[in-house]
Design a protein around this motif. Structure first.
Motif, short mmCIF file in Angstrom:
data_model
loop_
_atom_site.label_atom_id
_atom_site.label_comp_id
_atom_site.label_asym_id
_atom_site.label_seq_id
_atom_site.Cartn_x
_atom_site.Cartn_y
_atom_site.Cartn_z
N PRO A 7 0.81 -1.22 0.00
CA PRO A 7 0.00 0.00 0.00
C PRO A 7 0.84 1.27 0.00
O PRO A 7 0.32 2.35 -0.12
N TYR A 8 2.16 1.16 0.15
CA TYR A 8 2.99 2.35 0.24
C TYR A 8 3.45 2.84 -1.13
O TYR A 8 4.05 3.89 -1.27
N LEU A 9 3.21 2.04 -2.18
CA LEU A 9 3.64 2.42 -3.52
C LEU A 9 2.61 3.31 -4.20
O LEU A 9 1.42 3.19 -3.95
N ASP A 10 3.08 4.20 -5.06
CA ASP A 10 2.13 4.96 -5.87
C ASP A 10 1.54 4.05 -6.94
O ASP A 10 2.12 2.99 -7.27
N PRO A 11 0.41 4.41 -7.51
CA PRO A 11 -0.29 3.52 -8.45
C PRO A 11 0.57 3.08 -9.64
O PRO A 11 0.50 1.94 -10.06
N GLU A 12 1.36 3.97 -10.17
CA GLU A 12 2.17 3.61 -11.34
C GLU A 12 3.22 2.57 -10.98
O GLU A 12 3.44 1.60 -11.73
N ALA A 13 3.88 2.75 -9.85
CA ALA A 13 4.90 1.80 -9.42
C ALA A 13 4.27 0.45 -9.13
O ALA A 13 4.84 -0.61 -9.45
N GLN A 14 3.09 0.47 -8.51
CA GLN A 14 2.41 -0.79 -8.19
C GLN A 14 2.00 -1.52 -9.47
O GLN A 14 2.14 -2.74 -9.56
N ALA A 15 1.50 -0.79 -10.46
CA ALA A 15 1.08 -1.41 -11.72
C ALA A 15 2.28 -2.06 -12.42
O ALA A 15 2.17 -3.15 -12.98
N GLU A 16 3.44 -1.40 -12.37
CA GLU A 16 4.64 -1.96 -12.99
C GLU A 16 5.09 -3.21 -12.25
O GLU A 16 5.50 -4.20 -12.87
N THR A 17 5.00 -3.19 -10.92
CA THR A 17 5.38 -4.36 -10.12
C THR A 17 4.50 -5.56 -10.47
O THR A 17 4.99 -6.68 -10.64
N LEU A 18 3.19 -5.33 -10.58
CA LEU A 18 2.26 -6.41 -10.91
C LEU A 18 2.56 -6.95 -12.31
O LEU A 18 2.54 -8.17 -12.53
N LYS A 19 2.83 -6.06 -13.24
CA LYS A 19 3.12 -6.47 -14.62
C LYS A 19 4.35 -7.37 -14.68
O LYS A 19 4.35 -8.42 -15.33
N VAL A 20 5.40 -6.99 -13.96
CA VAL A 20 6.63 -7.77 -13.96
C VAL A 20 6.41 -9.12 -13.27
O VAL A 20 6.90 -10.16 -13.74
N PHE A 21 5.65 -9.11 -12.18
CA PHE A 21 5.38 -10.36 -11.45
C PHE A 21 4.64 -11.36 -12.33
O PHE A 21 4.97 -12.54 -12.38
N ILE A 22 3.61 -10.88 -13.04
CA ILE A 22 2.84 -11.78 -13.91
C ILE A 22 3.69 -12.29 -15.05
O ILE A 22 3.63 -13.48 -15.42
N ALA A 23 4.51 -11.41 -15.63
CA ALA A 23 5.38 -11.83 -16.72
C ALA A 23 6.36 -12.91 -16.26
O ALA A 23 6.73 -13.80 -17.04
#
Length: 971
Positions: A7-23
């Motif tokens: 919850p401490y990440l901004d939305p853009e950083a969180q979206a990038e983290t999720l994208k990398v994790f799924i990839a």
């Protein structure tokens, strides 16, 4: 890669983290090569909540991670990607980690899962910042060596200031073991009389050792604020007159906890009945005196400290109890009085004697301790002080009446100061991962060290999870000691987290933004249960300290507040339709992201049939197949679940699990071929199971129940189908399991015909096949079968009922009401609240009660609150029942028919006229309609006559009063 989805990440950083994790972790779906095939999981689960990791941090509702492990192992294989769209505290992530080394007892119970042991990856999604914070720390590794050093830094930073808030003194009479002539005592006194130090053993004074003090009784009483005679007597004081002891030993001590009590004013109103000296001439009250209700003031105006008020009856925490005013002895209930404030009244004192032995005891609070309890923040520390919207759902249930206007109001002054001091030091933690782990320890005590920590009868304190309940008696914990205990627990619990296989994402389950189509191998979901828990409200304290709050406009709940509250202030208000739409969107995107042919297990708990139906319709409308329903028994019940078992709350004590299947997209020809093979297998297995008992009986050396296992059935099918020319290319153990699960009954590893008596060949331990609910008739049979062995509470029956009716079409389940079926066919024991089969005499009484039941149903029908459909024929029958009951009462037959004593004939006649207006002539037989029409006409005439008679009496009374002289005496 490290987990950064917090919850401490901004939305853009969180979206990038999720994208990398799924990839990194998702396996692409290929319909041409996909050979996934699993039958539905077929076992109910019972699991406790005693795992250390489970208890590291509280949450409003948690699924024990051990109970999720069998589902993950069954439906997935190592390397698969799992999704929990409503992750809460993140137990699905914990369970996915446990799959690397599952508990031995789980593999013993489900040996077929041993070949599927291995690591899985998991996406945890939740709308709540608090949930994401908790889930992240439950699933993300941390260097415990670095963490321990950081805890030590914080301890050094805040220790002295926090300890000073809980320092107090214990007092011992200076006699016996505590006589100043005793060397042990004199060596510890910092003001020992010189002539008394005869046995000095220390070579030099030690300030850390000389911490005791010799005081006169007057000074002790000044510090206490009351007489020494009011101190609780210790065993060693037996026979002592404390008032005669002029010298006392003051020993340093600490406040273990402080008890706060509600304070009320002995001042209020009660309702009393007064005679009007008139006699009623109409209805059921004819011939009885007419009375009027008057509000009368009473009370002495004295303040009532609830802890010391004499309890007459009620609960040990005094909430909702009846008690007497200590001064005027008037009886009160809390609802009749105005709450003034909470007051600290007692302290639990801990101290060490000369031998180092630790003692604790409870005493009246001293003036010094009262001053510490009221010592609030200095003004330099930060704490959450946001103003709260007063009509938030959980604030309207009691907290608002106790002065709660801001987040900080949930804390007593010392609590707020101590937590603010601790939080200020935590803010100095530089390493980001370590800081989040330290903050995890802080939020783990944020509820325990608040006004939510009710005092239990045992003396312990704990908040009610999922609520903002503030008790009448509150236990204020020592924040410093609560922190130290939590640090010790977390260092052990977090040391077990060693893998980076979880991504925590703060997001909306109704969109699942950022998760691609057909990327998830399995979903485990524990969605909000309608209006059972309001997560955003219940998380207010955590989210206040996290400086981030849930967006309540996106929360999937049903509010209980009235529409007028919404219209008055514009705050978010959601009804069943809103909740249903939100859940439908959630299922839509769960279906979207799940790979074809895969499974979703959805846990649910709600006794409201409409909410239960919303979940069913949401799942099926978006393409899921509800294949089966299972039960999850968490063993340890929540407060509401305990109340539900007792029939005092509309909450069930077990959760229901939906086995949802996303169909594969296959060609029509392939589907037909699959159907043909399925029917061939079904027919062959049925023939095999039908003849097996006779073969076992005739040749037990050759045949046994082992011929019921999937492996043996597989061999049988090969021998049977191949000679028939049936292709067995797709025949394998998973396929057989799936077919058998649809058509037969599994007990352990053995398959049986549905309806077959199941045992061990010796006539013992027989089980009859559970009745399948299809309509009202089979519902009654199911109920009788359920309570045949043991009478059951409503809370015990409800989860079984939900599982048994979960697969029914909506138009069928909507017409079935458990409560109505119980009332009409079973008997509730008044002492135990358990339902059972009625005796002959009890059934006769139930038949007599039909008039009352029809009256209640008719009232709900007219009011629009009857939650089932009715036919016009049934309405005609109701009219007949009501008409006969009303006539029986008018004819004085209540003595012969006792059940009619609670029946109001005036209400019956009124309902008859309303019911008849709803009946269409063409939908009922002519004779039935004619009879109902005549009865409705008679009822209407009766009502008209009563109105005319009332009007005549009123006019006569007015004329009589007008004719009386002003000086006439009226009896």
């Amino acid at each position: 890669m490290p987990n950064q989805g917090t919850p401490y990440l901004d939305p853009e950083a969180q979206a990038e983290t999720l994208k990398v994790f799924i990839a990194t972790h998702a396996r692409p779906y290929d319909a041409a090569t996909d050979d996934y095939d699993r039958p539905p999981f077929a076992a109910d689960i019972k699991e406790g909540k005693n795992d250390p990791i489970y208890n590291a941090h509280s949450y409003h509702t948690k699924v024990p991670p051990r109970s999720i492990v069998p589902y993950i192992l069954h439906y997935t294989q190592p390397g698969d990607l799992i999704l929990d769209p409503f992750c809460g505290s993140g137990m699905t992530g914990v369970a996915s980690r446990m799959c690397s080394q599952p508990p031995a007892d789980i593999l013993t119970l489900f040996p077929e899962l041993k070949d599927r042991v291995g690591a899985r990856s998991c996406i945890l999604n939740d709308l709540s910042p608090a949930a994401c914070h908790i889930a992240y720390n439950y699933n993300t590794p941390v260097d415990t060596g670095v963490l321990k050093r950081e805890f030590e830094r914080i301890e050094t930073d805040v220790r002295n200031e926090l300890l000073s808030l809980y320092r107090t003194q214990h007092y011992e009479p200076a006699t016996g073991d505590y006589d100043v002539c005793n060397s042990t005592v004199s060596n510890r006194l910092k003001n020992a009389p010189d002539h008394k130090i005869k046995y000095q053993l220390l070579e030099e004074d030690d300030e850390e050792t000389r911490t005791w003090e010799l005081l006169l009784k007057a000074e002790v009483q000044d510090r206490l604020g009351y007489s020494v005679a009011q101190l609780p007597r210790r065993p060693s004081w037996e026979g002592l007159d404390l008032d005669l002891n002029e010298r006392w030993i003051c020993i340093p001590a600490s406040i273990q906890y402080t008890i706060w009590s509600d304070v009320y004013r002995c001042e209020g109103f009660i309702s009393v009945q007064e005679s009007t000296r008139k006699i009623s001439t109409r209805g059921k009250s004819a011939g009885k005196p007419i009375t009027r209700t008057t509000r009368v003031a009473r009370g002495c105006g004295n303040e009532i400290v609830l802890k010391y008020a004499s309890l007459i009856h009620g609960h040990d925490d005094r909430q909702g109890s009846t008690f007497t005013c200590p001064k005027c002895k008037v009886e009160w209930q809390q609802s009749q009085l105005a709450w003034l404030r909470s007051e600290p009244v007692e302290s639990c004192v801990g101290w060490s004697d000369a031998d180092g032995k630790w003692h604790t005891y409870l005493r009246r609070i001293t003036e010094h301790e009262r001053g510490l309890a009221r010592k609030g923040p200095s003004g330099e520390e930060w704490f959450p002080a946001e103003t709260l919207y007063p009509n938030r759902e959980l604030l309207t249930m009691g907290a608002g009446k106790r002065g709660i206007q801001r987040v900080s109001d949930f804390y007593f002054p010392r609590q707020l100061r101590s937590l603010a001091i601790l939080f200020s030091s935590i803010d100095g933690t530089k390493d980001e991962r370590t800081r989040k782990a330290v903050l995890f320890a802080f939020t783990a005590i944020a509820l325990k060290c608040s006004r939510l920590n009710r005092l239990r009868p045992s003396g312990a304190g704990d908040p009610l999870t999922g609520t903002l309940y503030i008790g009448s008696l509150i236990r204020e914990e020592n924040t410093w000691e609560a922190w130290q205990r939590r640090v010790e627990v977390l260092l052990v619990a977090l040391a077990d987290i060693r893998t980076y296989n979880v991504c925590v994402n703060r997001g909306d389950a109704s969109t699942l933004e950022g998760i691609p189509d057909s990327s998830i191998d399995f979903i485990f979901a524990d969605p909000p249960f309608g209006g059972n828990i309001f997560y955003a409200d219940a998380s207010l304290l955590w989210e206040g300290w996290l400086r981030s709050y849930t967006d309540v406009s996106l929360e999937m709940v049903m509010h209980r507040r009235s529409k007028s509250a919404r219209q008055a202030d514009g705050y978010v208000f959601k009804e069943l339709e809103d909740y249903s739409e939100d859940m439908r969107n959630a299922f839509k995107h769960m279906f979207r992201v799940l790979k074809p042919g895969r499974w979703a297990v959805v846990e649910f708990n709600n006794s409201d049939g409409a909410v239960f139906e919303a979940i069913k319709q949401g799942a099926t409308s978006e393409g899921f197949e509800i294949v089966s329903m299972l039960l999850l028994d968490k063993e340890q019940k929540s407060f509401k679940q305990v109340q539900g078992v007792l029939g005092k709350e509309e909450v069930v004590d077990k959760d229901v699990l939906f086995n949802l299947h996303k169909p594969s997209v296959v060609l029509a020809e392939a589907q037909a071929e699959k159907h043909d093979l399925e029917q061939q297998v079904n027919q062959a297995v049925r023939e095999h199971l039908q003849t097996l008992p006779d073969r076992i009986k005739s040749d037990p050396a050759k045949y046994s129940d082992e011929h019921r296992t999937t492996a043996t059935i597989n061999s049988m099918l090969m021998n049977t189908l191949i000679p028939r020319g049936v292709s067995v290319e797709r025949l394998n153990l998973p396929f057989i399991e799936r077919v058998c699960a649809r058509y037969f009954r599994r007990i352990g590893q053995h398959w049986y015909l549905r309806g077959e008596s199941v045992g061990h060949g010796n006539g013992k331990s027989l089980f009859e096949e559970e009745v399948e609910i299809k309509n009202e008739l089979t519902s009654i049979a199911w109920l009788r079968q359920s309570i045949q062995q043991k009478p059951m509470l409503i809370g015990e029956l409800k989860p079984l009922w939900m599982r048994a009716t979960g697969l029914l079409p909506a138009d069928v389940s909507r017409d079935l009401s458990l409560e109505m079926l119980l009332a009409e066919n079973c008997w509730r024991d008044a002492d135990s609240n358990r339902w059972r089969e009625p005796t002959v005499e009890e059934r006769e009484k139930m038949n007599d009660d039909r008039s009352i039941r029809v009256l209640h149903d008719a009232e709900r029908y007219v009011a629009g609150s009857l939650h089932r459909t009715t036919t016009d024929i049934e309405l005609c029958e109701w009219i007949g029942v009501l008409f006969r009951a009303a006539r029986q009462i008018e004819d004085g037959e209540t003595q012969s028919v006792p059940a009619l004593r609670g029946f109001d004939p005036e209400e019956g006649y009124r309902l008859i006229t309303r019911l008849f207006q709803s009946i269409l002539r063409e939908k009922v037989p002519a004779d039935l309609y004619t009879r109902a029409q005549k009865q409705a006409g008679a009822a209407s005439n009766k009502i008209s006559r009563d109105i005319r008679e009332e009007d005549k009496l009123r006019k006569a009374e007015a004329a009589k009063n007008k004719s009386l002289s002003l000086f006439d005496e009226v009896d």
